[in-house]
Design a protein around this motif. Structure first.
Motif, short mmCIF file in Angstrom:
data_model
loop_
_atom_site.label_atom_id
_atom_site.label_comp_id
_atom_site.label_asym_id
_atom_site.label_seq_id
_atom_site.Cartn_x
_atom_site.Cartn_y
_atom_site.Cartn_z
N HIS A 127 1.48 13.36 -3.94
CA HIS A 127 0.57 12.98 -2.91
C HIS A 127 -0.10 11.51 -3.37
O HIS A 127 -1.05 11.58 -4.16
N GLU A 184 4.59 11.15 -1.45
CA GLU A 184 4.05 10.81 -0.16
C GLU A 184 3.24 9.72 -0.23
O GLU A 184 2.55 9.28 -1.41
N ASP A 219 0.81 6.71 2.38
CA ASP A 219 0.20 6.48 3.92
C ASP A 219 0.50 4.95 4.29
O ASP A 219 0.30 4.20 3.34
N HIS A 276 -4.23 4.42 2.45
CA HIS A 276 -4.72 5.58 3.24
C HIS A 276 -5.88 5.45 4.15
O HIS A 276 -5.86 5.68 5.43
N GLU A 278 3.71 8.69 5.88
CA GLU A 278 2.84 9.09 6.95
C GLU A 278 2.32 7.91 7.63
O GLU A 278 1.46 7.18 6.75
N LYS A 283 -0.38 6.21 9.54
CA LYS A 283 -1.75 6.38 9.88
C LYS A 283 -2.11 5.42 10.81
O LYS A 283 -3.12 5.68 11.61
MG MG Z 1 -1.30 11.31 3.38
#
Ligand code: MG
Ligand code: G3P
Length: 233
Positions: A6, A33, A35, A47, A99, A101
């Protein structure tokens, strides 16, 4: 059990940095993973939209210059990498969950993915694009039907995993506090993989294993790998 590091191995290196991603690979995570925010139309791995959360800078991603972002320290002397840098650096060595954002970033993200597919060992199967913004995921799917989608949820929907089927997702990514047996069963009946975030304690890792989920996002990939040994092909 599929182990997603993560934000990289973020328990031992600054999150969302090349160092964290390298540590994840050393820990034998199956994937990372990360962001993605956007600064001056350039996807960057970060993030928070506010720079002061994870760097020595200040300001909002929509109001700063890319040159300024590049000058910042994200911890341990690490810079904020671009998405393209990370894709090229990983170069097919593990799976990558991107991911989204930033708002309305789907075309920019796809351009970086396509660049990596053409210029590195990254393959389409290595990439999983996820977001809590399902409308953006649906637009991404139209642009890139061959790229896998992960539908993120921070709650337990009335219709269980139906939203992920509607999106044509490959996987559903659920919050630890809401996952239950009914959800896992429903998702599996729909042919979806189930990944749960963020699972850091060994007891929770065992609990997720008991629930039959397919994978976890963890800041502690080494701990997870000790519990779940690599399955030889
Ligand atoms: Mg994330
Ligand atoms: O993608 C799983 C997880 O990262 C979602 O929440 O806030 O850590 O990006 P967050």
């Amino acid at each position: 059990m599929f182990i997603w590091a993560h934000r990289g191995a973020s328990s031992i290196a600054p999150e969302n940095t090349i160092k964290a991603f390298e540590q994840a690979i050393q820990a034998q995570a199956d994937g990372i993973e990360l962001d993605v925010q956007v600064v001056e139309n350039i996807p960057v791995v970060l993030h928070d939209a506010w720079l002061q959360q994870t760097t020595n800078g200040i300001g909002h991603v929509t109001q700063v210059a890319f040159g300024y972002l590049q000058s910042l320290d994200a911890g341990d002397g690490q810079s904020v990498p671009t998405l393209r840098d990370v894709l090229m650096h990983i170069n097919g060595r593990c799976k990558i969950n991107i991911e989204l954002k930033a708002a309305d970033c789907e075309a920019l993200i796809l351009a970086d993915i396509e660049y990596a597919l053409e210029h590195s060992a990254v393959t389409a199967d290595d990439i999983l694009v996820s977001s809590f913004n399902h409308r953006m995921l649906a637009r991404f799917a139209k642009l890139a039907p061959a790229i896998r989608l992960g539908a993120l949820t921070a709650n337990l929907p009335l219709s269980l995993a139906e939203f992920a089927t509607e999106l044509g997702a490959w996987s559903v990514h659920c919050a630890r506090d809401f996952i239950d047996q009914d959800f896992v069963q429903d998702a599996h009946q729909r042919g979806l993989k189930v990944f749960v975030y963020t699972i850091n304690h060994a007891e929770d890792m065992e609990k997720m294993h008991q629930l039959g989920v397919d994978g976890i996002f963890t800041d502690y990939p080494t701990r997870a790998r000790q519990l779940f040994s690599v399955v030889e092909p």
